[in-house]
Design a protein around this motif. Structure first.
Motif, PDB file in Angstrom:
ATOM      1  N   TYR A  34       0.895  -1.176   0.000  1.00  9.41           N
ATOM      2  CA  TYR A  34       0.000   0.000   0.000  1.00  9.41           C
ATOM      3  C   TYR A  34       0.922   1.212   0.000  1.00  9.41           C
ATOM      4  O   TYR A  34       1.669   1.425   0.935  1.00  9.41           O
ATOM      5  N   LYS A  37      -2.380   7.236  -0.944  1.00 12.77           N
ATOM      6  CA  LYS A  37      -3.766   7.150  -0.483  1.00 12.77           C
ATOM      7  C   LYS A  37      -4.508   8.425  -0.874  1.00 12.77           C
ATOM      8  O   LYS A  37      -3.882   9.434  -1.225  1.00 12.77           O
ATOM      9  N   SER A 155      -4.790   3.767  10.865  1.00  9.84           N
ATOM     10  CA  SER A 155      -3.579   3.568  10.060  1.00  9.84           C
ATOM     11  C   SER A 155      -3.901   2.528   8.992  1.00  9.84           C
ATOM     12  O   SER A 155      -4.358   1.429   9.319  1.00  9.84           O
ATOM     13  N   GLY A 156      -3.663   2.886   7.735  1.00  3.43           N
ATOM     14  CA  GLY A 156      -4.097   2.028   6.616  1.00  3.43           C
ATOM     15  C   GLY A 156      -3.687   0.568   6.765  1.00  3.43           C
ATOM     16  O   GLY A 156      -4.534  -0.335   6.699  1.00  3.43           O
ATOM     17  N   SER A 157      -2.403   0.326   6.991  1.00  2.09           N
ATOM     18  CA  SER A 157      -1.932  -1.062   7.014  1.00  2.09           C
ATOM     19  C   SER A 157      -2.516  -1.837   8.203  1.00  2.09           C
ATOM     20  O   SER A 157      -2.548  -3.070   8.185  1.00  2.09           O
ATOM     21  N   ARG A 160      -5.247  -4.643   7.859  1.00  3.37           N
ATOM     22  CA  ARG A 160      -4.937  -6.028   7.461  1.00  3.37           C
ATOM     23  C   ARG A 160      -4.463  -6.902   8.609  1.00  3.37           C
ATOM     24  O   ARG A 160      -4.211  -8.084   8.415  1.00  3.37           O
TER      25      ARG A 160
HETATM   26  C1  DP6 Z   1       5.269   0.588   3.307  1.00  5.16           C
HETATM   27  O1  DP6 Z   1      -0.169   2.077   7.130  1.00  5.16           O
HETATM   28  O2  DP6 Z   1       1.958   3.055   8.051  1.00  5.16           O
HETATM   29  O3  DP6 Z   1       4.287  -0.464   5.196  1.00  5.16           O
HETATM   30  O4  DP6 Z   1      -2.037   4.789   6.589  1.00  5.16           O
HETATM   31  O5  DP6 Z   1      -0.467   6.699   6.889  1.00  5.16           O
HETATM   32  O6  DP6 Z   1      -0.769   5.026   8.739  1.00  5.16           O
HETATM   33  P1  DP6 Z   1      -0.784   5.274   7.239  1.00  5.16           P
HETATM   34  O7  DP6 Z   1       0.451   4.454   6.615  1.00  5.16           O
HETATM   35  P2  DP6 Z   1       0.958   3.002   6.948  1.00  5.16           P
HETATM   36  O8  DP6 Z   1       1.728   2.664   5.572  1.00  5.16           O
HETATM   37  C2  DP6 Z   1       2.374   1.446   5.420  1.00  5.16           C
HETATM   38  C3  DP6 Z   1       3.110   1.386   4.175  1.00  5.16           C
HETATM   39  C4  DP6 Z   1       3.970   0.167   3.965  1.00  5.16           C
HETATM   40  C5  DP6 Z   1       3.314  -0.829   3.027  1.00  5.16           C
HETATM   41  C6  DP6 Z   1       2.190  -1.669   3.581  1.00  5.16           C
HETATM   42  O9  DP6 Z   1       2.183  -2.028   4.767  1.00  5.16           O
HETATM   43  O10 DP6 Z   1       1.316  -2.022   2.767  1.00  5.16           O
END
Ligand code: DP6
Length: 346
Positions: A34, A37, A155-157, A160
């Motif tokens: 990811y 965004k 937090s996006g990740s 999951r």
């Molecule tokens: C490189 O989930 O830490 O780990 O949504 O701003 O909290 P926010 O970001 P975050 O981004 C993670 C990015 C990554 C790739 C991934 O885990 O998919």
């Protein structure tokens, strides 16, 4: 050297009090990243990750339904910045969890992995929070996917981390029901990929120079944005196919392409930045050499640490190889494996 994960002090924070819940939630490692965004924390591309087992957050929450603020203790110390962030977050999720804005929370959060390890703790901590909030406010009106949605908004990740062994977040034609709002467990996984390990080389334990949030923001105006979105969608398709058919070589190829593409995007953003260290590259070179003997692949998140991903069948040889490297360079490694997600402890 092996970095020992802390044994959990669960007993000391468990309570039978009705207004208290203790949960745990793990970190995850993305195979398809990811990166980028829009809007309300929606991903610009689908991602898939392996849920970890031992790198996790234990969160003890005392709650009332009378607004009395948020107090967050991280590793036994009051963290005012984080407390405020959670208070703001609670006000921002009213449409999904109407009770949230009136909640009073005292949170004690602790990680099994050291803070200085440079492992993203937001995925485990924010998924623990989303999971707990969903449980606290459920009372017979459980809403499917809500915990993941709550975690995503923090937090996006983190969206999951609630399920496992593999989780998908973001829309893709290949996955019916896939959504930008929340993650789903990936169901079509070949047995070859059910006994996987993640050994994390702690190349540099320092604070990152550029946060993931800043990295996501730089993708908005990135010259390769469009190309990245189509690459990620195609890599997602190939990865899902490899995981479903047990095609280990194809899996490894895409895994490394994703990791190196992520860092190439950082190198070519404006302003550019570099999170890899000379020792990260040194290890990658060694691993490629070692691959002549053992089918082993790596991935990297937004930091300098290298995650070595491999099945149980070659575990002894891979651990021996990693330990020789960590000893030579006086760094630590954490050996973790595939897990199943968040749970209520009490
Ligand atoms: C490189 O989930 O830490 O780990 O949504 O701003 O909290 P926010 O970001 P975050 O981004 C993670 C990015 C990554 C790739 C991934 O885990 O998919």
């Amino acid at each position: 050297m092996v970095q020992k994960l802390k044994s959990l002090k669960v007993n000391s924070i468990m309570s039978s009090s009705p207004n208290r819940i203790v949960v745990e939630s793990p970190s995850n490692i993305a195979f398809i990243k990811y990166w980028g965004k829009y809007g309300r924390q929606y991903p610009t591309n689908p991602s898939i990750s392996m849920t970890l087992k031992n790198c996790k957050t234990i969160m003890d929450l005392e709650y009332t339904f009378e607004k009395s603020g948020v107090e967050l203790f991280f590793e036994d110390e009051l963290n005012e910045k984080f407390s405020l962030r959670i208070e703001k977050y609670l006000c921002s999720i009213e449409d999904i969890l109407p009770e949230a804005k009136d909640l009073g929370l005292k949170i004690k959060s602790t990680n099994t992995f050291p803070h200085s390890a440079g492992i993203a703790s937001s995925a485990s901590a924010m998924s623990a929070l989303g999971f707990a909030l969903d449980k606290i406010c459920t009372e017979n009106k459980s809403i499917p996917h809500r915990a993941s949605q709550l975690a995503r908004l923090a937090s996006g990740s983190a969206s999951r981390s609630l399920m496992g062994p593999y989780a998908i977040w973001g829309e893709h034609d290949l996955i019916p029901g896939s959504s930008n709002d929340y993650a789903l467990e990936a169901t079509d996984i070949h047995e070859n990929f059910l006994n996987m390990n993640d050994s994390i080389l702690l190349i540099d334990k320092g604070e990152k120079s550029v946060s993931s949030s800043a990295g996501h923001a730089l993708m908005n105006s990135h010259p390769y944005k469009e190309a990245r979105v189509s690459q990620a969608n195609e890599n997602f398709r190939v990865m899902m196919n490899a995981l479903a058919t047990g095609d280990y070589d194809s899996f490894g190829n895409v895994l490394e392409n994703e990791a190196l593409s992520l860092h190439a995007l950082m190198l070519t953003s404006d302003p550019s930045y570099i999170l890899l260290k000379p020792l990260s590259l040194e290890f990658i070179q060694r691993l490629k050499f070692f691959r002549k003997e053992m089918p082993v692949y790596f991935t990297i998140d937004a930091g300098p640490n290298i995650h070595v991903i491999y099945p149980d069948s070659i575990k002894d040889a891979v651990v021996e190889f990693i330990e020789a490297f960590t000893k030579e360079h006086k760094i630590d490694a954490i050996h973790d494996s595939i897990g199943t997600g968040a749970k209520v402890l009490s």
